[in-house]
Structure formats: C-alpha cells, structure tokens
Design an enzyme around this catalytic site. Structure first.
Site, PDB file in Angstrom:
ATOM      1  N   SER A 234      41.809  44.154  34.864  1.00  0.00           N
ATOM      2  CA  SER A 234      41.804  44.516  33.446  1.00  0.00           C
ATOM      3  C   SER A 234      43.181  44.312  32.825  1.00  0.00           C
ATOM      4  O   SER A 234      44.206  44.562  33.447  1.00  0.00           O
ATOM      5  CB  SER A 234      41.404  45.985  33.271  1.00  0.00           C
ATOM      6  OG  SER A 234      41.437  46.324  31.891  1.00  0.00           O
TER       7      SER A 234
ATOM      8  N   LYS B  97      35.170  48.867  37.338  1.00  0.00           N
ATOM      9  CA  LYS B  97      35.625  48.001  36.234  1.00  0.00           C
ATOM     10  C   LYS B  97      34.574  48.012  35.132  1.00  0.00           C
ATOM     11  O   LYS B  97      34.910  48.029  33.935  1.00  0.00           O
ATOM     12  CB  LYS B  97      35.849  46.570  36.725  1.00  0.00           C
ATOM     13  CG  LYS B  97      36.169  45.552  35.611  1.00  0.00           C
ATOM     14  CD  LYS B  97      37.393  45.937  34.776  1.00  0.00           C
ATOM     15  CE  LYS B  97      37.925  44.848  33.894  1.00  0.00           C
ATOM     16  NZ  LYS B  97      37.139  44.420  32.744  1.00  0.00           N
TER      17      LYS B  97
ATOM     18  N   HIS C 170      34.968  51.175  33.368  1.00  0.00           N
ATOM     19  CA  HIS C 170      36.211  51.045  32.573  1.00  0.00           C
ATOM     20  C   HIS C 170      35.873  50.386  31.241  1.00  0.00           C
ATOM     21  O   HIS C 170      36.283  50.842  30.168  1.00  0.00           O
ATOM     22  CB  HIS C 170      37.244  50.205  33.326  1.00  0.00           C
ATOM     23  CG  HIS C 170      38.334  49.643  32.450  1.00  0.00           C
ATOM     24  ND1 HIS C 170      38.166  48.508  31.673  1.00  0.00           N
ATOM     25  CD2 HIS C 170      39.596  50.071  32.215  1.00  0.00           C
ATOM     26  CE1 HIS C 170      39.282  48.263  30.994  1.00  0.00           C
ATOM     27  NE2 HIS C 170      40.152  49.197  31.305  1.00  0.00           N
ATOM     28  N   ASN C 171      35.100  49.307  31.305  1.00  0.00           N
ATOM     29  CA  ASN C 171      34.739  48.589  30.076  1.00  0.00           C
ATOM     30  C   ASN C 171      33.837  49.416  29.177  1.00  0.00           C
ATOM     31  O   ASN C 171      33.951  49.375  27.955  1.00  0.00           O
ATOM     32  CB  ASN C 171      34.078  47.249  30.421  1.00  0.00           C
ATOM     33  CG  ASN C 171      35.106  46.209  30.802  1.00  0.00           C
ATOM     34  OD1 ASN C 171      36.149  46.533  31.361  1.00  0.00           O
ATOM     35  ND2 ASN C 171      34.830  44.957  30.502  1.00  0.00           N
TER      36      ASN C 171
ATOM     37  N   GLU D  62      36.009  51.676  27.448  1.00  0.00           N
ATOM     38  CA  GLU D  62      36.736  50.847  26.461  1.00  0.00           C
ATOM     39  C   GLU D  62      35.896  50.688  25.191  1.00  0.00           C
ATOM     40  O   GLU D  62      36.403  50.837  24.065  1.00  0.00           O
ATOM     41  CB  GLU D  62      37.006  49.494  27.103  1.00  0.00           C
ATOM     42  CG  GLU D  62      37.591  48.408  26.239  1.00  0.00           C
ATOM     43  CD  GLU D  62      37.585  47.076  26.994  1.00  0.00           C
ATOM     44  OE1 GLU D  62      38.149  47.019  28.099  1.00  0.00           O
ATOM     45  OE2 GLU D  62      37.011  46.093  26.477  1.00  0.00           O
TER      46      GLU D  62
HETATM   47  C1  6PG Z   1      39.646  43.913  30.252  1.00  0.00           C
HETATM   48  C2  6PG Z   1      38.594  43.648  29.199  1.00  0.00           C
HETATM   49  C3  6PG Z   1      37.791  42.390  29.481  1.00  0.00           C
HETATM   50  C4  6PG Z   1      36.578  42.317  28.548  1.00  0.00           C
HETATM   51  C5  6PG Z   1      36.577  41.091  27.729  1.00  0.00           C
HETATM   52  C6  6PG Z   1      35.259  40.972  26.927  1.00  0.00           C
HETATM   53  O1  6PG Z   1      39.503  44.944  30.929  1.00  0.00           O
HETATM   54  O2  6PG Z   1      40.571  43.099  30.334  1.00  0.00           O
HETATM   55  O3  6PG Z   1      37.687  44.754  29.235  1.00  0.00           O
HETATM   56  O4  6PG Z   1      37.365  42.411  30.836  1.00  0.00           O
HETATM   57  O5  6PG Z   1      35.420  42.239  29.265  1.00  0.00           O
HETATM   58  O6  6PG Z   1      37.693  41.200  26.896  1.00  0.00           O
HETATM   59  O7  6PG Z   1      35.040  42.175  26.268  1.00  0.00           O
HETATM   60  P1  6PG Z   1      33.626  42.494  25.543  1.00  0.00           P
HETATM   61  O8  6PG Z   1      32.734  43.107  26.593  1.00  0.00           O
HETATM   62  O9  6PG Z   1      33.990  43.421  24.428  1.00  0.00           O
HETATM   63  O10 6PG Z   1      33.039  41.189  25.058  1.00  0.00           O
END
Ligand code: 6PG
Length: 468
Positions: free
Chosen positions: A116, A170, A173-174, A177
């Site tokens: 990430s 991960k 994590h997203n 996010e």
């Molecule tokens: C990270 C980000 C990355 C993310 C992409 C696409 O941890 O660096 O979370 O992995 O998946 O930037 O993001 P979207 O899911 O918003 O399209």
C-alpha cells in the site's frame, strides 16, 4: 508501481532484475532510471529467471485475475524448488490461498503481499503486508524491510500470517480507506454545501484538522486537492471533476467477505454503495429536481454558529472514522479466526502508521489499545477511544440532525451513529424479527428468562408456546 518498487530496491543497493511482458516498458525504465542503481533487464521470462540468485525471489505486479495466474505459472515453469514468487498486486485473498497450495505442490514458495502507498509509496517506502509460508518470510524479511516505510525505526512490514492473510488484510485496509475517504467527503459536503465555505477556505480547515486527531495522509491530500485550481477554467479543480467515483474492487471484496463472516462493516459498506450510487448517473439525472426534497432548512435559518459547526463536523468525521476502523479490525479478527491465520491487530496498526494510504497518527493509539488488551471486543471500548467518544458524540448527533434538515446525504456519518447506538442499545428490534420469523417460518426464538433454550409459539393453533 512495479517500476517504482524496482527503483526503490535499487536505491537501497540491491541488484534488481527487471522484466515486463512489454519489452519497450523495460527499455523505457532503463532509459529513464537505469542510472539509479544496478539493474539487470531481461526481455524473456527465462532470461529474467536465469538472472536471479538462488533461492530466486520474483515480485509480480499484475492486475488481479487470470493474468496473474498466467504470469505465476510461467515463472513457476522457469523456476526451481525453493524459489519464491511474491504477488504484490491487489489479488483476491481466496485466489492467493488457492495459488499458495498449487505452488506448494510444485515446491515453489508463494507469497501474497499487500503493498500500500500507491506510486509514491512504492518508490519511497510502502507499507507491506506479506502472507505466505513463515520460511519465506525468513528469506524475504530483510529485503522487504529495506524498502518499506519506516516509523520511529520500525519498518512498516511484517509477516501477517500464512497463505492469503496478507492479501486479506490489504483488502480490509482498502475497505477502511474507502470509508475514510467517504467520511472526508461527507465533511466536505456539509461544509461546502451546508455552511457555504468555499474550497479555498476549506484548505485552511483541513490543514488545521491535519494538525490534530485527524492527522493523516488522506486529510493531507484532501487539502491539496481542495487547493488545486483548474488551469483551463480558473475554477477549483474539484468543481470540474465529474462526481462519479470509480472503484477497482477491493472495497467491494471487503464487504462481500464481511457478509460471509457475519461482520457488520456498515461504514465500509455505505462507502462502497456511495461510490456505486455516485456512478449511477442516469438514475441520478432522472431524480434531480424530480424527487421531492420536503421542507428544507437553510444554514442561516438554523442560526448555527459557523465555527462551532466546523468543529462539530470535525468531531463527527473523527467518530465515524473510529467506527470504520473498529469494524475493519473486527473483520480482520473474524477472517483470521475463520482461516486460522492468527493475525495480530497490533502488527497491522504498527505497519499502517506509515507508507500506506490510511497512514494516520491515531494508529499509534490503536497499537496502544491492542497492547493494553489484545482481546478487545471492539476498538470503541478501548478506554482511550471511549473517552474520545465522550467528547464527540453530541457533535456527531447535532451534525446528522443538521444534515437531515439541510437535505445533505451523510451515509457513513449516519450509519456509523446507528451502528454505535445499536452496539450500546439495551434492546434491539431483533426480538420482534425473531417473533415474525417464528410466526411465518417456525424458526424459533430464545427467551431472556430461559437462556440456552429455543421455543416456538403455535401461532396458527392455540398460541401456546412449546420448547423447540
Ligand atoms: C493502496 C491503494 C491501492 C488502490 C488503488 C485503486 O493501498 O495503495 O489502496 O491499492 O487499490 O489505488 O483504488 P480503488 O479501489 O479506489 O479503485
């Protein structure tokens, strides 16, 4: 991102073999950055593998899906027993579990590693979440520690757990996010379209917030995006961006996994749905100016002190963010228990303090929370965060009332407060649901005064109750 990772390794003194299925991309990397360290470019996968020292270690950065399988098998064919393949893409963790088993049968080590931090993180220090066999970590650990972000002398990388554990965390994590970005969006929406504060002034608001409890990468870049002026029109760039959010899929996966695990990640779910709704442009266009708004108030008519409102919104954002993180950590625990991964939440909070997209100062507090009680039933019940919520709750409620009166959508603010009130409620309407289920489906119910038993009422008979 793959090129930046290669450059990062080279900057740290490693000799880096590089290969891309499009040879021109390898040539372009060498032309632009070949002087930044020691690279060994190859134009066939066989040459690439031959250039690696034993036990070979290859990191692949390929779009999740069938393409990943193709590259993995090509590498596995060219490699030998004990060599290691690391998938650094956003693969679905169940694919990683499958791949790890397949590769183990071929005496290849397979490590699914969440990475990430985007392009910048890959180059200057990402947060890395490797799963896979413990013995792979023995080999990979020092390498990954040398390129990871570093906070207070601690590298933002550790072995998360076996097989798909790395890609699972991960994924979550997203999901966090997404929720983090959505609550920032809801705060922006209230301050811009509720309180009428223009982007240029909002830069100061978010910059100030970034010096306090909300100190984080996402708040920091929000101030940058708000400050950006569109060269072509002279307007705030934000005002020329189409308000339809994309999503590559990791947020969706987080919610799907949570549904199967029975974990209410309401903040993450509402954030995913908010992106989907924003992209339903035809439906939105059909509804705009057509669906009745009701008797809306104006900010002025509510007689709200603007400065107090800004602070209330900050507190509502913070509280909703806390719910999102608490739910995310609940999902990680459930996923770890389900898969026997033994993931330690302290590890995640520690390596998420730097390099990753959700990096934030308050992650230090999450480390302390789990240090104090690794078996915390909810992050919200940690004494520190419970104390924080004491100071946030009244603002949180006020902001949702105002948002409702102004007709402004706050899906994560509002659902997070309902989650919070549900968590602390003495009684929930689930009792009525159990009665309904027993009425039409004889699905039985428990009694508060007879724990452990299940009962059924003879609804279509004399309505007496029988033990089930
Ligand atoms: C990270 C980000 C990355 C993310 C992409 C696409 O941890 O660096 O979370 O992995 O998946 O930037 O993001 P979207 O899911 O918003 O399209």
């Amino acid at each position: 991102m793959g090129s930046n990772l290669a450059r990062n390794f080279a900057h740290k003194g490693h000799t880096v073999a590089v290969f891309n299925r499009s040879p021109e991309k390898t040539r372009a990397l060498m032309t632009a950055h070949g002087d930044e360290g020691t690279f060994i470019p190859s134009e066939t996968i066989e040459d690439f593998v031959a250039s690696l020292e034993r036990p070979r270690k290859a990191i692949i950065m390929v779009q999740a899906g069938p393409a990943t399988d193709a590259v993995i098998n090509q590498l596995a064919d060219a490699m030998e027993d004990g060599d290691i393949i690391i998938d650094g893409g956003n693969a679905l963790y169940t694919d990683t579990v499958r791949r790890e088993k397949e590769m183990a049968e071929r005496n290849r080590h397979f490590v699914g590693a969440g990475i990430s931090g985007g392009e910048e993180g890959a180059l200057n220090g990402p947060s890395i979440m490797p799963g896979g066999p413990k013995e792979s970590w023995e080999t990979l650990g020092p390498l990954l520690e040398s390129i990871a972000a570093n906070v207070d002398g601690t590298p933002c990388v550790t072995h998360i757990g076996p097989d798909g554990a790395g890609h699972f965390v991960k994924m979550v994590h997203n999901g966090i996010e997404y929720a983090d970005m959505q609550v920032i969006g809801e705060a922006y929406q209230l301050l811009r379209y509720g309180a009428g504060i223009e982007p240029a002034e909002l830069v100061d608001v978010f910059t100030t917030w970034n010096k306090g409890d909300l100190d984080s990468y996402l708040i920091e870049i929000t101030a940058e995006v708000l400050a950006q002026v569109d060269a072509e029109t002279g307007k705030p760039l934000l005002d020329v961006i189409v308000d339809a959010a994309g999503q590559k899929g990791t947020g969706r996966w987080t919610v799907k996994a949570a549904l199967d695990l029975g974990i209410p990640v309401t903040a993450i779910g509402e954030a995913v749905f908010a992106r989907a709704l924003s992209s339903s442009l035809d439906q939105r266009e059909a509804a705009q100016g057509v669906l009745p708004a009701g008797d809306l108030a104006t900010f002025e008519s509510l007689g709200i002190d603007r400065e107090q409102f800004v602070e209330d919104v900050r507190r509502a954002l913070y509280a909703s963010k806390l719910v999102a993180y608490a739910q995310g950590f609940d999902e990680i625990k459930a996923g770890s228990d389900e898969n026997n991964w033994d993931v330690d939440p302290r590890d995640l909070a520690t390596i998420w303090r730097g390099g990753c997209i959700i990096r934030a100062k308050f992650l230090n507090r999450i480390v302390e929370a789990y240090d104090n009680d690794p078996a915390l039933p909810s992050l919200l019940l940690d004494p520190y965060f419970k104390g924080e919520l004491e100071g946030l709750i009244d603002s949180w409620r006020r902001v949702i009332i105002v948002a409702t009166q102004l007709g402004l959508p706050v899906p994560v603010f509002a659902s997070s407060l309902s989650y919070y009130d549900s968590l602390r409620a003495e009684r929930l309407p689930a009792a009525l649901i159990q009665g309904q289920r027993d009425f039409f489906g004889a699905h039985t119910y428990g009694r508060v005064d007879k724990p452990g038993g299940m009962f059924h009422t003879l609804w279509s008979g004399d309505r007496t109750e029988i033990p089930s």
